[in-house]
Design an enzyme around this catalytic site. Structure first.
Site, PDB file in Angstrom:
ATOM      1  N   ASP A   1      -8.939  -0.420  -6.589  1.00 21.04           N
ATOM      2  CA  ASP A   1      -9.742   0.600  -5.232  1.00 21.04           C
ATOM      3  C   ASP A   1      -9.235   2.208  -5.138  1.00 21.04           C
ATOM      4  O   ASP A   1      -7.575   2.282  -5.168  1.00 21.04           O
ATOM      5  CB  ASP A   1     -10.097  -0.229  -3.707  1.00 21.04           C
ATOM      6  N   GLU A   2      -9.879   3.312  -5.154  1.00 21.58           N
ATOM      7  CA  GLU A   2      -9.625   4.596  -4.522  1.00 21.58           C
ATOM      8  C   GLU A   2      -8.110   4.585  -5.395  1.00 21.58           C
ATOM      9  O   GLU A   2      -7.641   4.924  -4.697  1.00 21.58           O
ATOM     10  CB  GLU A   2      -9.151   4.315  -2.895  1.00 21.58           C
TER      11      GLU A   2
ATOM     12  N   ASP B   1       1.098  -2.058   0.297  1.00 24.21           N
ATOM     13  CA  ASP B   1       0.278   0.192  -0.045  1.00 24.21           C
ATOM     14  C   ASP B   1       0.789   1.415   0.381  1.00 24.21           C
ATOM     15  O   ASP B   1       1.770   1.002  -0.240  1.00 24.21           O
ATOM     16  CB  ASP B   1      -1.796  -0.253   0.981  1.00 24.21           C
TER      17      ASP B   1
ATOM     18  N   HIS C   1      -2.684   3.401  -4.699  1.00 26.24           N
ATOM     19  CA  HIS C   1      -2.022   2.693  -3.212  1.00 26.24           C
ATOM     20  C   HIS C   1      -0.962   2.571  -3.301  1.00 26.24           C
ATOM     21  O   HIS C   1      -0.337   1.390  -3.475  1.00 26.24           O
ATOM     22  CB  HIS C   1      -3.042   1.501  -3.273  1.00 26.24           C
TER      23      HIS C   1
HETATM   24  C1  ACM Z   1     -10.976  -0.410   0.431  1.00 25.11           C
HETATM   25  O1  ACM Z   1     -11.336  -0.790   1.632  1.00 25.11           O
HETATM   26  N1  ACM Z   1     -10.202   0.647   0.325  1.00 25.11           N
HETATM   27  C2  ACM Z   1     -11.786  -1.780  -0.769  1.00 25.11           C
END
Ligand code: ACM
Ligand code: ZN
Length: 530
Positions: free
Chosen positions: A327-328, A187, A264
């Site tokens: 994600d994100e 991350d 990330h």
């Molecule tokens: C997440 O909680 N960003 C998958």
């Protein structure tokens, strides 16, 4: 003084007591038929566990049973065995088991080796707390899990947890009938996965020199934070990860490793700044939240890097599912990056979401050549899913529902029921500092992974559920355990039981017994629940 005397008497009473078990463990077996005759057998340490001689997995199963019950292991050709582990049950699920306790002893049968393992766990949980003579009533006990994917995620990037704890964590999962360990390895705040071809990567990107003090969720400006001066470091060597893979496999747990892309990735970009759209420089993040800086999708070095990393990931983790994150990942840098824009134009893509799908498709092609299937967070739906991608639905149930309608496999892990980094009690003073939110035990138990409005055909694509432990605020193994237990017990009944078999009040009764087991096994847990 009086209290001590009472407890002494209680102790003396216990020593001479006989415990008769009822097999009502967590997750609750589907069927428990206790023989009306009232007959029972005594579980004694002098017994032997007998397994089919030509099956190494069954031998290992027998060793677990021998360890739990203080027995001796023997291959099947030797006569006189009191406990038998057998295969050969017919069931749709390889994890189904039947335990028979009768005048010939105990037989544990499974639809496969994993089923036998779950039968052993059920018997183990039935007797785990007993120190007295144990009576096993003659009975037939059977169990079949509702879902094939029964997951738990642990984030080892935000905080690093040593190998010994990862093994303890796997033991806890096994006790609860979990069969997938989703291991979040990288991350913005740390890279924990050794890559032999890139020796600098884990060495440097695993080091976070400092961490923000207190809470900062939503803060996107690292320069405005107040930091401690304690470095957070550590990564898993390939040898350690292979050892963990073996340890998990013996307990019928498959690891789903995650290297989160294209967002990330700040830790990796701190070592290879050319992989970011702006070229950096980047520093391993000491704050929490979502970074605008992500991998440059227009730079051919990005895919080269990813293929090197995922190639080694596949060498270590044999499971079919490989988690690519997704994600994100803000697309703001891509919008102003000449390389990303040129790539979009060359591919005729209409927006940046499709650019993310382009990377996913490249990764899918790469991984499918190695016999793997990709799974990603529900943002991967936005630019269109790649052909066989599975989806992990976290921002609610909607993403999972959409994916199931498109006939893609789905694991349900919505924040509302599955985010174990949320507080479990209303009174914040009764718990260590957490990320926020509120997810009490009762709410976890109430989860229904299959949305009502899916057709029967679509519902088949919901392959399971998963709880997640994001560790921004979990600094120690014991805090992880506290956040996990007993909510994992509730999750295990979501994963194992059909909705009509669930009953929260009755579950709480059985939980009292499991909590004694937690104590006995040295697991920290939240003793209050709401
Ligand atoms: C997440 O909680 N960003 C998958
Ligand atoms: Zn770019």
């Amino acid at each position: 003084m009086k209290k001590q005397l009472l407890s002494f008497l209680f102790g003396a009473f216990c020593l001479s007591a006989v415990a008769e078990v009822d097999y009502r463990v967590i997750p609750l077996p589907q069927q428990i038929d206790i023989d009306a005759s009232g007959k029972y057998m005594l579980l004694s340490k002098g017994m032997t566990v007998c397994y089919p001689a030509d099956n190494a997995q069954m031998k290992r199963n027998a060793e677990f049973a021998a360890e739990y019950f203080g027995m001796t292991v023997k291959a099947a050709d030797k006569k006189g065995a009191d406990v038998n582990l057998m295969l050969g049950l017919k069931s749709d699920s390889p994890d189904a088991y039947v335990i028979t306790v009768g005048k010939k002893g105990i037989t544990i049968q499974g639809a496969s080796e994993s089923g036998v393992f779950y039968g052993i766990q059920t018997l183990r949980k039935s007797v785990l707390n007993e120190t007295d003579e144990i009576r096993l009533p003659f009975a037939m006990i059977s169990g079949t899990p509702r879902f094939s994917y029964r997951g738990t995620e642990l984030d080892c990037a935000r905080h690093f947890f040593p190998v010994a704890f990862i093994k303890k964590f796997i033991d806890i999962l096994a006790l609860h009938g979990i069969n997938r360990f989703h291991w979040h390895l990288t991350d913005d705040q740390g890279w924990r996965f050794e890559v032999k071809a890139l020796p600098e990567l884990a060495k440097k990107a695993s080091v976070r020199p400092c961490t923000i003090i207190g809470k900062n969720i939503g803060l996107s400006d690292p320069d405005n934070a107040i930091y401690d001066d304690t470095p957070e470091t550590g990564y898993y060597t390939q040898e350690e990860m292979r050892d963990i893979v073996r340890y998990a496999a013996e307990r019928y747990i498959t690891i789903v490793p995650e290297i989160d892309l294209p967002g990330h990735m700040i830790a990796a970009m701190s070592v290879y700044p050319e992989l970011g759209c702006t070229g950096g420089p980047y520093k391993v993040w000491g704050i929490w939240g979502v970074a605008d800086d992500v991998l440059c999708a227009g730079n051919p070095q990005t895919l080269e890097f990813l293929k090197t990393v995922y190639g080694e990931l596949c060498d270590i983790f044999p499971g079919e599912l490989i988690h690519i994150g997704g994600d994100e990942s803000p697309r703001v840098r891509w919008k102003s990056c000449p390389k990303c824009q040129a790539k979009m134009q060359a591919l005729g893509l209409k927006d940046e979401a499709q650019l993310q799908t382009y990377i996913n498709k490249e990764m899918e092609a790469f991984l499918s050549k190695r016999g793997r299937q990709i799974i990603g967070w529900d943002e991967t739906l936005e630019g269109g899913l790649s052909e066989k991608a599975a989806v992990m639905s976290w921002r609610g149930y909607e993403g999972g529902k959409a994916a199931a309608k498109l006939h893609h496999q789905v694991v349900m892990t919505p924040t509302s029921h599955c985010y174990f980094d949320y507080y479990q009690l209303q009174n914040r003073d009764a718990q260590p500092l957490g990320i926020g939110g509120y997810l009490p035990l009762s709410k976890v138990y109430s989860m229904e992974p299959v949305p009502e409005d899916l057709t029967e055909e679509e519902a088949k694509y919901i392959v399971g559920a998963q709880c997640n432990l994001w560790t921004e605020y979990m600094l120690s193994p014991s805090h992880v355990e506290f956040m996990l237990l007993p909510r994992l017990a509730a999750m295990s009944e979501v994963q194992w039981l059909m909705p009509e078999a669930k009953n929260y009040d009755e579950f709480l009764g059985r939980l009292a017994l499991l909590e004694q087991s937690y104590r006995r096994l040295g697991y920290k847990f939240c003793t209050a629940y709401e």
